[in-house]
Design a protein around this motif. Structure first.
Motif, PDB file in Angstrom:
ATOM      1  N   ALA A  77       5.505 113.783  74.477  1.00  0.00           N
ATOM      2  CA  ALA A  77       5.437 112.596  73.251  1.00  0.00           C
ATOM      3  C   ALA A  77       5.613 113.180  71.851  1.00  0.00           C
ATOM      4  N   LEU A  78       5.013 114.165  71.945  1.00  0.00           N
ATOM      5  CA  LEU A  78       4.948 115.165  70.040  1.00  0.00           C
ATOM      6  C   LEU A  78       6.443 115.503  70.828  1.00  0.00           C
ATOM      7  N   LEU A  80       8.506 114.827  72.450  1.00  0.00           N
ATOM      8  CA  LEU A  80       9.952 113.633  71.984  1.00  0.00           C
ATOM      9  C   LEU A  80      10.472 113.503  70.563  1.00  0.00           C
ATOM     10  N   ALA A  81       9.255 113.780  70.354  1.00  0.00           N
ATOM     11  CA  ALA A  81       9.727 113.233  68.897  1.00  0.00           C
ATOM     12  C   ALA A  81       9.797 114.112  67.448  1.00  0.00           C
ATOM     13  N   LEU A  82      10.039 115.357  68.301  1.00  0.00           N
ATOM     14  CA  LEU A  82      10.230 116.843  67.328  1.00  0.00           C
ATOM     15  C   LEU A  82      12.200 116.416  67.560  1.00  0.00           C
ATOM     16  N   ILE A  83      12.336 116.367  69.351  1.00  0.00           N
ATOM     17  CA  ILE A  83      13.816 116.319  69.962  1.00  0.00           C
ATOM     18  C   ILE A  83      14.336 115.145  68.388  1.00  0.00           C
ATOM     19  N   THR A  84      13.808 114.187  68.792  1.00  0.00           N
ATOM     20  CA  THR A  84      14.377 112.429  67.834  1.00  0.00           C
ATOM     21  C   THR A  84      14.186 113.100  66.044  1.00  0.00           C
ATOM     22  N   LEU A  85      13.691 113.896  65.761  1.00  0.00           N
ATOM     23  CA  LEU A  85      13.506 114.231  64.744  1.00  0.00           C
ATOM     24  C   LEU A  85      14.228 115.228  63.956  1.00  0.00           C
ATOM     25  N   SER A  86      14.218 116.350  64.622  1.00  0.00           N
ATOM     26  CA  SER A  86      15.918 117.219  64.719  1.00  0.00           C
ATOM     27  C   SER A  86      16.883 117.221  64.899  1.00  0.00           C
ATOM     28  N   ARG A  87      17.449 116.443  65.509  1.00  0.00           N
ATOM     29  CA  ARG A  87      18.737 114.530  65.516  1.00  0.00           C
ATOM     30  C   ARG A  87      18.713 114.768  64.610  1.00  0.00           C
ATOM     31  N   SER A  88      17.970 113.935  63.896  1.00  0.00           N
ATOM     32  CA  SER A  88      18.878 113.537  62.956  1.00  0.00           C
ATOM     33  C   SER A  88      18.484 113.979  61.337  1.00  0.00           C
ATOM     34  N   TYR A  89      18.124 115.228  61.959  1.00  0.00           N
ATOM     35  CA  TYR A  89      18.507 116.461  60.315  1.00  0.00           C
ATOM     36  C   TYR A  89      19.605 117.539  60.243  1.00  0.00           C
ATOM     37  N   GLY A  90      20.338 116.937  61.809  1.00  0.00           N
ATOM     38  CA  GLY A  90      22.048 117.498  62.322  1.00  0.00           C
ATOM     39  C   GLY A  90      21.609 118.262  63.375  1.00  0.00           C
ATOM     40  N   SER A  91      20.406 118.870  63.948  1.00  0.00           N
ATOM     41  CA  SER A  91      20.494 119.785  65.338  1.00  0.00           C
ATOM     42  C   SER A  91      20.696 119.319  66.188  1.00  0.00           C
ATOM     43  N   SER A  92      21.584 119.505  66.938  1.00  0.00           N
ATOM     44  CA  SER A  92      22.380 119.492  68.408  1.00  0.00           C
ATOM     45  C   SER A  92      21.771 120.425  69.191  1.00  0.00           C
ATOM     46  N   HIS A  93      21.707 121.882  68.910  1.00  0.00           N
ATOM     47  CA  HIS A  93      20.868 122.709  70.130  1.00  0.00           C
ATOM     48  C   HIS A  93      19.396 122.711  70.307  1.00  0.00           C
ATOM     49  N   ILE A  94      18.833 121.991  71.243  1.00  0.00           N
ATOM     50  CA  ILE A  94      17.625 121.482  71.021  1.00  0.00           C
ATOM     51  C   ILE A  94      17.042 121.955  72.270  1.00  0.00           C
ATOM     52  N   VAL A  95      16.094 122.777  72.222  1.00  0.00           N
ATOM     53  CA  VAL A  95      15.270 123.382  74.284  1.00  0.00           C
ATOM     54  C   VAL A  95      14.662 123.081  74.275  1.00  0.00           C
ATOM     55  N   ALA A  96      14.002 122.556  75.293  1.00  0.00           N
ATOM     56  CA  ALA A  96      12.651 121.864  75.186  1.00  0.00           C
ATOM     57  C   ALA A  96      12.068 121.943  76.827  1.00  0.00           C
ATOM     58  N   ARG A  97      10.489 121.855  76.090  1.00  0.00           N
ATOM     59  CA  ARG A  97       9.698 122.785  77.312  1.00  0.00           C
ATOM     60  C   ARG A  97       9.233 121.168  77.661  1.00  0.00           C
ATOM     61  N   ASP A 100       5.761 117.153  81.700  1.00  0.00           N
ATOM     62  CA  ASP A 100       5.763 116.125  83.507  1.00  0.00           C
ATOM     63  C   ASP A 100       6.471 115.699  83.293  1.00  0.00           C
ATOM     64  N   ARG A 101       7.005 116.447  84.893  1.00  0.00           N
ATOM     65  CA  ARG A 101       8.634 115.383  84.822  1.00  0.00           C
ATOM     66  C   ARG A 101       8.947 114.381  84.702  1.00  0.00           C
ATOM     67  N   GLU A 102       7.762 112.867  84.862  1.00  0.00           N
ATOM     68  CA  GLU A 102       8.033 111.324  84.430  1.00  0.00           C
ATOM     69  C   GLU A 102       8.744 111.421  82.646  1.00  0.00           C
ATOM     70  N   PHE A 103       8.781 112.746  81.992  1.00  0.00           N
ATOM     71  CA  PHE A 103       8.980 112.465  80.514  1.00  0.00           C
ATOM     72  C   PHE A 103      10.648 112.664  80.934  1.00  0.00           C
ATOM     73  N   LEU A 109      17.484 111.132  76.690  1.00  0.00           N
ATOM     74  CA  LEU A 109      17.860 109.920  76.207  1.00  0.00           C
ATOM     75  C   LEU A 109      17.808 110.441  74.343  1.00  0.00           C
ATOM     76  N   ALA A 110      16.363 110.753  74.635  1.00  0.00           N
ATOM     77  CA  ALA A 110      16.061 111.643  72.951  1.00  0.00           C
ATOM     78  C   ALA A 110      17.014 112.748  72.770  1.00  0.00           C
ATOM     79  N   GLY A 111      17.970 113.826  73.541  1.00  0.00           N
ATOM     80  CA  GLY A 111      18.967 114.392  73.336  1.00  0.00           C
ATOM     81  C   GLY A 111      18.502 115.657  73.248  1.00  0.00           C
TER      82      GLY A 111
END
Length: 238
Positions: A77-78, A80-97, A100-103, A109-111
């Motif tokens: 969940a955190l 996801l929040a970081l991805i959303t905030l990063s997108r709002s600041y113009g970041s387009s290259h975001i790698v997420a660990r 849980d596969r349910e996410f 969707l978060a980008g």
């Protein structure tokens, strides 16, 4: 590149160390002051103490100039929040660990540009180690439809002393397979072989193949489960 990493856990710190060795500029964010001190003093990267989902901390860490952002926090969940905030600041290259596969769909969707499932990687690595003990490493592409194997060439291996062209023309060599890399010894660089390249005993080869040809390929090389490589099976970087 300027890379901003959210999370100074084992993954975040390990990634920071490797990216720094590759010549990138790294900043890491974590709420743990000890982890931040370790990142500064032991790894040599910038570290900002605070929440990686705080706009104030993100701006201080330089989110607006980051070429890439890594979401490696302890909770999906955190991340996801970081991805959303990063997108709002113009970041387009975001790698997420992802833990849980349910996410997975939520991450998409978060980008997130790339989603790395640590559980899936660990399971695949362990399964490969059990199923293919002769394979030094195996990488998967296109949802497992293509595999790249790192294989030893022992002295009694059927390809030792033969050229790549001769091997490719051998009807016993699995069709659809291709030798794409050659390493004479562990200290040597990996080369792209040509038809005249002769595979020496004690060397290592990289072979691209399809899943159904993995066992036939191992059988063709004459490898056996009793002769296990010194290296453990590993799963990629990506």
């Amino acid at each position: 590149m300027y890379v901003l990493i959210g999370g100074a856990g084992m993954m975040g710190l390990g990634l920071a160390r490797q990216l720094l060795q590759l010549g990138h500029t790294i900043a890491i964010i974590d709420i743990d002051p000890l982890a931040c001190s370790f990142a500064r003093e032991k790894i040599g990267v910038m570290a900002f103490e605070g929440s990686a989902v705080s706009s104030t901390v993100l701006i201080e860490a330089g989110i607006r100039k980051a070429d890439a952002v890594v979401a490696a926090l302890r909770d999906d969940a955190l991340n996801l929040a970081l991805i959303t905030l990063s997108r709002s600041y113009g970041s387009s290259h975001i790698v997420a660990r992802m833990r849980d596969r349910e996410f997975l769909q939520a991450y998409r969707l978060a980008g997130a540009s790339h989603i790395i499932s640590t559980i899936d990687l660990a399971v695949a690595t362990m399964a490969n180690a059990i199923e293919y003990p002769d394979v030094e490493s195996m990488m998967h592409f296109e949802q497992g439809q293509v595999k790249v194997l790192k294989l030893p060439v022992p002295a009694d291996c059927s390809v030792a002393g033969r050229s790549v062209a001769a091997i490719a023309q051998d009807p016993r060599f699995p069709s659809g397979s291709l030798i794409i890399g050659y390493q004479l010894n562990p200290e040597a660089s990996v080369e792209i072989p040509n038809g005249n390249t002769v595979l020496q005993a004690g060397s290592t080869i990289l072979v691209v193949t399809r899943p159904e040809f993995v066992h036939p390929l191992i059988d063709y090389l004459g490898l056996s489960a009793s002769r296990r490589p010194a290296l453990e099976v590993s799963h990629p970087n990506l």
